[in-house]
Design a protein around this motif. Structure first.
Motif, short mmCIF file in Angstrom:
data_model
loop_
_atom_site.label_atom_id
_atom_site.label_comp_id
_atom_site.label_asym_id
_atom_site.label_seq_id
_atom_site.Cartn_x
_atom_site.Cartn_y
_atom_site.Cartn_z
N SER A 35 -47.38 -38.82 -10.48
CA SER A 35 -47.71 -37.40 -10.56
C SER A 35 -47.77 -36.86 -9.14
O SER A 35 -47.62 -37.60 -8.18
CB SER A 35 -49.05 -37.19 -11.28
N SER A 36 -48.01 -35.56 -9.05
CA SER A 36 -48.20 -34.99 -7.72
C SER A 36 -49.45 -35.62 -7.09
O SER A 36 -50.27 -36.23 -7.77
CB SER A 36 -48.36 -33.48 -7.80
N SER A 37 -49.58 -35.40 -5.80
CA SER A 37 -50.71 -35.99 -5.10
C SER A 37 -52.05 -35.41 -5.54
O SER A 37 -53.07 -36.06 -5.37
CB SER A 37 -50.54 -35.83 -3.59
N ASN A 38 -52.07 -34.21 -6.07
CA ASN A 38 -53.31 -33.75 -6.70
C ASN A 38 -53.11 -32.65 -7.73
O ASN A 38 -53.86 -32.58 -8.68
CB ASN A 38 -54.41 -33.41 -5.69
N SER A 39 -52.12 -31.77 -7.59
CA SER A 39 -51.93 -30.72 -8.58
C SER A 39 -50.53 -30.13 -8.45
O SER A 39 -49.83 -30.39 -7.47
CB SER A 39 -52.96 -29.60 -8.41
N ILE A 40 -50.15 -29.35 -9.44
CA ILE A 40 -48.95 -28.53 -9.33
C ILE A 40 -49.46 -27.10 -9.17
O ILE A 40 -49.80 -26.44 -10.14
CB ILE A 40 -48.04 -28.68 -10.58
N HIS A 41 -49.58 -26.66 -7.94
CA HIS A 41 -50.17 -25.36 -7.62
C HIS A 41 -49.06 -24.30 -7.49
O HIS A 41 -47.87 -24.64 -7.49
CB HIS A 41 -51.02 -25.46 -6.35
N PRO A 42 -49.42 -23.04 -7.38
CA PRO A 42 -48.42 -21.98 -7.34
C PRO A 42 -47.43 -22.06 -6.18
O PRO A 42 -46.35 -21.48 -6.25
CB PRO A 42 -49.25 -20.69 -7.24
N GLY A 43 -47.76 -22.80 -5.12
CA GLY A 43 -46.84 -22.93 -3.98
C GLY A 43 -45.72 -23.94 -4.19
O GLY A 43 -44.78 -23.99 -3.40
N VAL A 44 -45.81 -24.75 -5.23
CA VAL A 44 -44.78 -25.75 -5.51
C VAL A 44 -43.53 -25.04 -6.01
O VAL A 44 -43.60 -24.20 -6.91
CB VAL A 44 -45.28 -26.77 -6.56
N LYS A 45 -42.39 -25.38 -5.40
CA LYS A 45 -41.12 -24.80 -5.86
C LYS A 45 -40.79 -25.36 -7.24
O LYS A 45 -40.79 -26.58 -7.41
CB LYS A 45 -39.99 -25.15 -4.90
N PRO A 46 -40.52 -24.49 -8.20
CA PRO A 46 -40.17 -24.99 -9.53
C PRO A 46 -39.02 -25.98 -9.52
O PRO A 46 -39.05 -26.98 -10.23
CB PRO A 46 -39.81 -23.71 -10.30
N GLU A 47 -38.01 -25.74 -8.68
CA GLU A 47 -36.87 -26.66 -8.63
C GLU A 47 -37.27 -28.04 -8.11
O GLU A 47 -36.70 -29.06 -8.51
CB GLU A 47 -35.71 -26.09 -7.81
N ASN A 48 -38.31 -28.11 -7.27
CA ASN A 48 -38.77 -29.41 -6.80
C ASN A 48 -39.60 -30.12 -7.86
O ASN A 48 -39.57 -31.35 -7.97
CB ASN A 48 -39.55 -29.28 -5.50
N TYR A 49 -40.36 -29.36 -8.63
CA TYR A 49 -41.07 -29.97 -9.76
C TYR A 49 -40.06 -30.56 -10.75
O TYR A 49 -40.21 -31.70 -11.20
CB TYR A 49 -41.98 -28.96 -10.45
N ILE A 50 -39.02 -29.80 -11.05
CA ILE A 50 -37.98 -30.28 -11.95
C ILE A 50 -37.30 -31.51 -11.37
O ILE A 50 -37.04 -32.49 -12.08
CB ILE A 50 -36.97 -29.15 -12.26
N ALA A 51 -37.03 -31.50 -10.06
CA ALA A 51 -36.43 -32.67 -9.40
C ALA A 51 -37.33 -33.89 -9.53
O ALA A 51 -36.85 -35.01 -9.74
CB ALA A 51 -36.14 -32.36 -7.93
N MET A 52 -38.65 -33.69 -9.42
CA MET A 52 -39.59 -34.80 -9.57
C MET A 52 -39.50 -35.37 -10.98
O MET A 52 -39.39 -36.58 -11.16
CB MET A 52 -41.02 -34.33 -9.27
N VAL A 53 -39.53 -34.51 -11.98
CA VAL A 53 -39.47 -34.96 -13.37
C VAL A 53 -38.15 -35.68 -13.64
O VAL A 53 -38.13 -36.75 -14.26
CB VAL A 53 -39.69 -33.78 -14.33
N GLU A 54 -37.05 -35.12 -13.17
CA GLU A 54 -35.75 -35.76 -13.38
C GLU A 54 -35.67 -37.13 -12.70
O GLU A 54 -35.15 -38.09 -13.27
CB GLU A 54 -34.62 -34.85 -12.88
N ALA A 55 -36.23 -37.23 -11.50
CA ALA A 55 -36.23 -38.51 -10.79
C ALA A 55 -37.10 -39.54 -11.51
O ALA A 55 -36.77 -40.73 -11.55
CB ALA A 55 -36.69 -38.32 -9.35
#
Length: 96
Positions: free
Chosen positions: A68-88
């Protein structure tokens, strides 16, 4: 003995996930370590994928790791990077 089953967050800026894994062994599940301070808000998709792959390689042998993320998925996280994390995670996070 104190009643917890997992520890979160694992912050890469101040905690080495390999050392945490070695210290806790099979006593508790470790959760986190994908940097939400710099990597997820400002990194590239490639950097996210590389970090996810490396983290899985370090923390998942023997089980007891939830990525998971180091502590949260906050509003500053780029959506495309969250998607990249999930895909990876789907690409590299298969227990054998």
């Amino acid at each position: 003995n104190i009643g917890f089953d997992g520890i979160h967050p694992i912050q890469p800026q101040c905690m080495d996930i390999g050392e945490v894994k070695k210290y806790l062994g099979n006593k508790a599940c470790i959760i986190g370590n994908i940097d939400c301070q710099e990597l997820l808000p400002g990194g590239t998709r490639e950097e996210v994928e590389c970090t996810v792959r490396e983290t899985i390689g370090i923390a998942s042998p023997g089980g007891g790791y939830i990525i998971s993320s180091s502590n949260s998925i906050h509003p500053g996280v780029k959506p495309e990077n969250y998607i990249a994390m999930v895909e990876a995670v789907h690409k590299y996070g298969v227990y054998k």
